[in-house]
Design a protein around this motif. Structure first.
Motif, short mmCIF file in Angstrom:
data_model
loop_
_atom_site.label_atom_id
_atom_site.label_comp_id
_atom_site.label_asym_id
_atom_site.label_seq_id
_atom_site.Cartn_x
_atom_site.Cartn_y
_atom_site.Cartn_z
N UNK A 330 -1.86 4.07 9.80
CA UNK A 330 -2.68 3.48 10.86
C UNK A 330 -4.01 4.21 10.97
N UNK A 331 -5.08 3.43 11.06
CA UNK A 331 -6.42 3.99 11.24
C UNK A 331 -7.25 3.03 12.07
N UNK A 332 -8.57 3.21 12.04
CA UNK A 332 -9.43 2.37 12.84
C UNK A 332 -9.46 0.92 12.41
N UNK A 333 -9.05 0.65 11.17
CA UNK A 333 -9.06 -0.72 10.67
C UNK A 333 -7.78 -1.48 11.02
N UNK A 334 -6.75 -0.75 11.41
CA UNK A 334 -5.48 -1.38 11.72
C UNK A 334 -4.34 -0.61 11.09
N UNK A 335 -3.29 -1.32 10.70
CA UNK A 335 -2.11 -0.71 10.08
C UNK A 335 -1.83 -1.40 8.76
N UNK A 336 -1.45 -0.60 7.76
CA UNK A 336 -1.09 -1.20 6.47
C UNK A 336 0.02 -0.39 5.83
N UNK A 337 0.70 -1.04 4.90
CA UNK A 337 1.76 -0.41 4.12
C UNK A 337 1.45 -0.61 2.65
N UNK A 338 2.18 0.09 1.81
CA UNK A 338 2.07 -0.09 0.36
C UNK A 338 3.31 -0.81 -0.12
N UNK A 339 3.09 -1.90 -0.86
CA UNK A 339 4.22 -2.67 -1.38
C UNK A 339 4.28 -2.53 -2.89
N UNK A 340 5.44 -2.73 -3.45
CA UNK A 340 5.62 -2.67 -4.90
C UNK A 340 5.47 -4.08 -5.45
N UNK A 341 4.48 -4.27 -6.32
CA UNK A 341 4.19 -5.60 -6.88
C UNK A 341 4.68 -5.75 -8.30
N UNK A 342 5.10 -4.67 -8.92
CA UNK A 342 5.59 -4.70 -10.29
C UNK A 342 6.06 -3.33 -10.68
N UNK A 343 6.38 -3.17 -11.97
CA UNK A 343 6.85 -1.87 -12.43
C UNK A 343 5.71 -0.86 -12.35
N UNK A 344 5.93 0.18 -11.56
CA UNK A 344 4.95 1.25 -11.36
C UNK A 344 3.63 0.74 -10.80
N UNK A 345 3.66 -0.43 -10.18
CA UNK A 345 2.43 -1.02 -9.63
C UNK A 345 2.59 -1.20 -8.13
N UNK A 346 1.54 -0.78 -7.39
CA UNK A 346 1.59 -0.80 -5.93
C UNK A 346 0.28 -1.37 -5.39
#
Length: 402
Positions: A330-346
């Motif tokens: 969370x920061x001044x821009x809002x909240x975000x997470x990191x998702x896994x989109x593929x093998x070793x890819x985020x």
């Protein structure tokens, strides 16, 4: 033939300055698009070389990389950064709030031993506080002329009954005299001993009517007391009260009968579920808080004055998507997470958050059609993204749509 060569040479001579100028412009444009960052503070990004304003280290160039908002890491990098993920699943989520609390004595179980007649404290068998007292234990001895008169009256009635056994009036008077002695604290064994010895005494020993811990001794030896004067106060620590502080805005989530979990500092094994049995109707004007309390079993270890915490359930959400707190940035821009989109890819994903407790936070929206989310190492991914891409991970996201 010579003419064609001349024309080609003329064209090259004519275009050479233009190509040189375009190359210079492209070089300048590439140089202008070069960003620099601090290896220790990746949030520092500048478009010219220099020093970090935080630590003074030289800024290093960063490559813009691909325009795609993703990170591809090697297996060794994932292990070194301790990046772990979890499958998205719905579950029941309950939020709770920790209230400051303390243990206090239960006045309903307190016992005050008072003098039932005027007299002088001849002897104190218990002089200090903190001592354990058992029911029937001698507490003090008192001298009372009034008690001596009652004893003499009772012995006279006993003799009258013995001399005139068929006279009911003497039996009635004898019972009345005996009742007076009982009202003044004389036990049946003491009355029987009085009859057996046929000796009156101005001294009487007062015994404890209940077991407990001596909390207060109000007199000293030789002191004269009046009828009803408190002598010793006993506290029963088998059951105490846990008293918690509640702000007015939280009072709506508490009712009489509400169950709460209570933990006492130093005794985690004695965690108990307690029902609230009292809510103060008035706010303390000095602290602006309400007092709530409930009974707690001491199990022979807890004492009045110990600090405790009360875990109050404030909300319950069914079929919620909840993530560990470290998974959400969370920061001044809002909240975000990191998702896994593929093998070793985020990739970063903007989310909208809801209720949270000390361990988890509810995700209201943003994870639709997402299967796997990073739950540890999210901050390291953001730092790596800045180093590789030269910009914040959420720069390309449209915040107004969230």
């Amino acid at each position: 033939m010579e003419r064609k060569r001349f024309v080609k040479s003329l064209v090259l001579v004519t275009l050479a300055p233009s190509l040189f100028i375009a190359a210079c412009r492209n070089e300048k444009k590439a140089a202008a698009s070069q960003n620099y960052t601090c290896p220790m503070h990746p949030q520092i990004i500048k478009d010219v070389p220099g020093s970090c304003p935080i630590c003074g280290m030289d800024l290093v160039p960063v490559s813009s990389g691909s325009d795609k908002n993703e990170l591809i890491l090697m297996n060794s990098q994932i292990q070194l950064a301790n990046i772990t993920t979890m499958q998205i699943a719905q579950s029941n989520f309950g939020t709770s709030k920790v209230l400051n609390a303390r243990l206090v004595t239960n006045p309903e179980l307190s016992e005050v031993i008072s003098s039932r007649y005027a007299g002088r404290i001849e002897r104190l068998f218990v002089k200090e506080t903190g001592r354990q007292v058992s029911k029937g234990q001698a507490l003090f001895q008192i001298y009372s002329e009034e008690l001596q008169t009652l004893q003499q009256d009772y012995l006279l009635q006993v003799k009258q009954v013995a001399a005139f056994p068929n006279e009911k009036i003497y039996v009635t008077l004898g019972e009345a005299a005996k009742s007076k002695l009982r009202l003044f604290g004389y036990s049946n064994p003491q009355i029987e001993n009085l009859v057996r010895s046929n000796k009156i005494s101005p001294f009487v020993t007062v015994n404890a009517t209940a077991s407990g811990i001596v909390n207060e001794v109000s007199v000293s030896e030789g002191q004269y007391v009046s009828e009803g004067s408190p002598i010793i106060r006993l506290e029963n620590f088998n059951q105490l009260w846990v008293e918690a502080d509640v702000y007015p805005g939280e009072a709506s989530s508490i009712k009489v009968g509400t169950p709460v979990k209570v933990s006492v500092y130093g005794f985690p094994e004695l965690e108990q579920t307690v029902e609230i049995n009292f809510i103060s109707p008035q706010i303390d004007p000095s602290s602006q808080i309400l007092k709530v309390r409930g009974p707690i079993q001491s199990q022979g270890k807890l004492q009045s004055g110990m600090q405790a915490t009360v875990l109050l359930n404030t909300a319950k959400i069914n079929n919620a998507v909840a993530l560990p707190l470290n998974a959400v940035i969370r920061d001044g821009k809002g909240a975000h997470v990191w998702i896994k989109t593929g093998k070793n890819t985020f990739a970063p994903k903007m989310v909208t958050t809801g209720q949270e407790d000390e361990n988890q936070i509810v995700i209201i929206s943003g994870l639709e059609n997402v299967k796997e989310v990073v739950v540890s190492g999210a901050y390291l991914l953001s730092s790596e993204f800045i180093l590789k891409k030269g910009s914040d991970a959420m720069t390309k996201h449209n915040m107004s749509k969230m």
